[in-house]
Motif scaffolding. Structure first.
Motif, PDB file in Angstrom:
ATOM      1  N   LEU A 275       0.642  -2.248  14.451  1.00  0.00           N
ATOM      2  CA  LEU A 275       1.936  -2.687  13.957  1.00  0.00           C
ATOM      3  C   LEU A 275       2.311  -3.923  14.753  1.00  0.00           C
ATOM      4  CD1 LEU A 275       4.383  -2.126  12.134  1.00  0.00           C
ATOM      5  CD2 LEU A 275       5.344  -0.771  14.002  1.00  0.00           C
ATOM      6  N   SER A 276       2.495  -5.024  14.055  1.00  0.00           N
ATOM      7  CA  SER A 276       2.781  -6.290  14.713  1.00  0.00           C
ATOM      8  C   SER A 276       3.641  -7.163  13.813  1.00  0.00           C
ATOM      9  CB  SER A 276       1.460  -7.008  15.024  1.00  0.00           C
ATOM     10  OG  SER A 276       1.686  -8.278  15.565  1.00  0.00           O
ATOM     11  N   ASN A 277       4.673  -7.751  14.381  1.00  0.00           N
ATOM     12  CA  ASN A 277       5.560  -8.663  13.638  1.00  0.00           C
ATOM     13  C   ASN A 277       6.116  -8.026  12.369  1.00  0.00           C
ATOM     14  OD1 ASN A 277       5.157 -10.769  15.524  1.00  0.00           O
ATOM     15  ND2 ASN A 277       3.275 -11.371  14.488  1.00  0.00           N
ATOM     16  N   GLY A 278       6.411  -6.730  12.423  1.00  0.00           N
ATOM     17  CA  GLY A 278       6.997  -6.049  11.278  1.00  0.00           C
ATOM     18  C   GLY A 278       6.020  -5.728  10.161  1.00  0.00           C
ATOM     19  N   ASN A 279       4.729  -5.811  10.450  1.00  0.00           N
ATOM     20  CA  ASN A 279       3.701  -5.507   9.453  1.00  0.00           C
ATOM     21  C   ASN A 279       2.713  -4.498  10.010  1.00  0.00           C
ATOM     22  OD1 ASN A 279       4.354  -7.372   7.257  1.00  0.00           O
ATOM     23  ND2 ASN A 279       3.856  -8.962   8.756  1.00  0.00           N
ATOM     24  N   LEU A 280       2.353  -3.531   9.170  1.00  0.00           N
ATOM     25  CA  LEU A 280       1.299  -2.585   9.509  1.00  0.00           C
ATOM     26  C   LEU A 280      -0.006  -3.203   9.028  1.00  0.00           C
ATOM     27  CD1 LEU A 280       0.703   0.341  10.546  1.00  0.00           C
ATOM     28  CD2 LEU A 280       0.653   1.000   8.131  1.00  0.00           C
TER      29      LEU A 280
ATOM     30  N   ILE B 178      -2.449  -5.324   4.744  1.00  0.00           N
ATOM     31  CA  ILE B 178      -1.223  -5.630   5.472  1.00  0.00           C
ATOM     32  C   ILE B 178      -0.041  -5.158   4.634  1.00  0.00           C
ATOM     33  CG2 ILE B 178       0.196  -7.434   6.524  1.00  0.00           C
ATOM     34  CD1 ILE B 178      -2.394  -9.122   6.729  1.00  0.00           C
ATOM     35  N   ILE B 179       0.761  -4.272   5.218  1.00  0.00           N
ATOM     36  CA  ILE B 179       1.903  -3.687   4.521  1.00  0.00           C
ATOM     37  C   ILE B 179       3.151  -3.945   5.358  1.00  0.00           C
ATOM     38  CG2 ILE B 179       2.898  -1.561   3.609  1.00  0.00           C
ATOM     39  CD1 ILE B 179       0.034  -0.377   3.652  1.00  0.00           C
ATOM     40  N   PRO B 180       4.210  -4.487   4.753  1.00  0.00           N
ATOM     41  CA  PRO B 180       5.458  -4.635   5.510  1.00  0.00           C
ATOM     42  C   PRO B 180       5.903  -3.260   6.025  1.00  0.00           C
ATOM     43  CG  PRO B 180       5.611  -5.786   3.404  1.00  0.00           C
ATOM     44  CD  PRO B 180       4.344  -4.975   3.380  1.00  0.00           C
ATOM     45  N   ALA B 181       6.285  -3.188   7.289  1.00  0.00           N
ATOM     46  CA  ALA B 181       6.664  -1.913   7.896  1.00  0.00           C
ATOM     47  C   ALA B 181       7.759  -1.214   7.092  1.00  0.00           C
ATOM     48  CB  ALA B 181       7.116  -2.130   9.341  1.00  0.00           C
ATOM     49  N   SER B 182       8.640  -1.981   6.488  1.00  0.00           N
ATOM     50  CA  SER B 182       9.736  -1.388   5.716  1.00  0.00           C
ATOM     51  C   SER B 182       9.256  -0.710   4.436  1.00  0.00           C
ATOM     52  CB  SER B 182      10.774  -2.459   5.366  1.00  0.00           C
ATOM     53  OG  SER B 182      10.193  -3.461   4.547  1.00  0.00           O
TER      54      SER B 182
END
Length: 77
Positions: free
Chosen positions: A13-18, A38-42
């Motif tokens: 998890l980095s910069n709000g992205n998984l 790459i999936i946005p954490a939200s």
């Protein structure tokens, strides 16, 4: 785009992205990088819940088809 993967080598998890590092089996059973999902954490929860739900539905359909299969074989006999 289609990516074939049969393994995961790393999840970060980095910069709000998984980031999920995907791999595939190469020659001599070596792991070869296939790409990074790459999936946005939200959105991780929504995507995982959707995937889990889809897999449950597929599993139910496969079980139903398997239960019907012996009946079809008996009818042919």
């Amino acid at each position: 785009m289609h990516v074939f993967a049969d393994g995961i080598s790393k999840v970060t998890l980095s910069n709000g992205n998984l980031r999920i590092m995907l791999t595939q089996r190469g020659a001599d059973d070596s792991q070869v990088e296939a790409g990074t999902l790459i999936i946005p954490a939200s959105q991780v929860s929504n995507i995982l819940n959707g995937l889990a739900s889809s897999l449950r539905e597929l599993d139910e359909k496969l079980k139903a088809a398997k239960e019907e299969e012996p009946e079809e074989i008996e009818e042919l006999s």
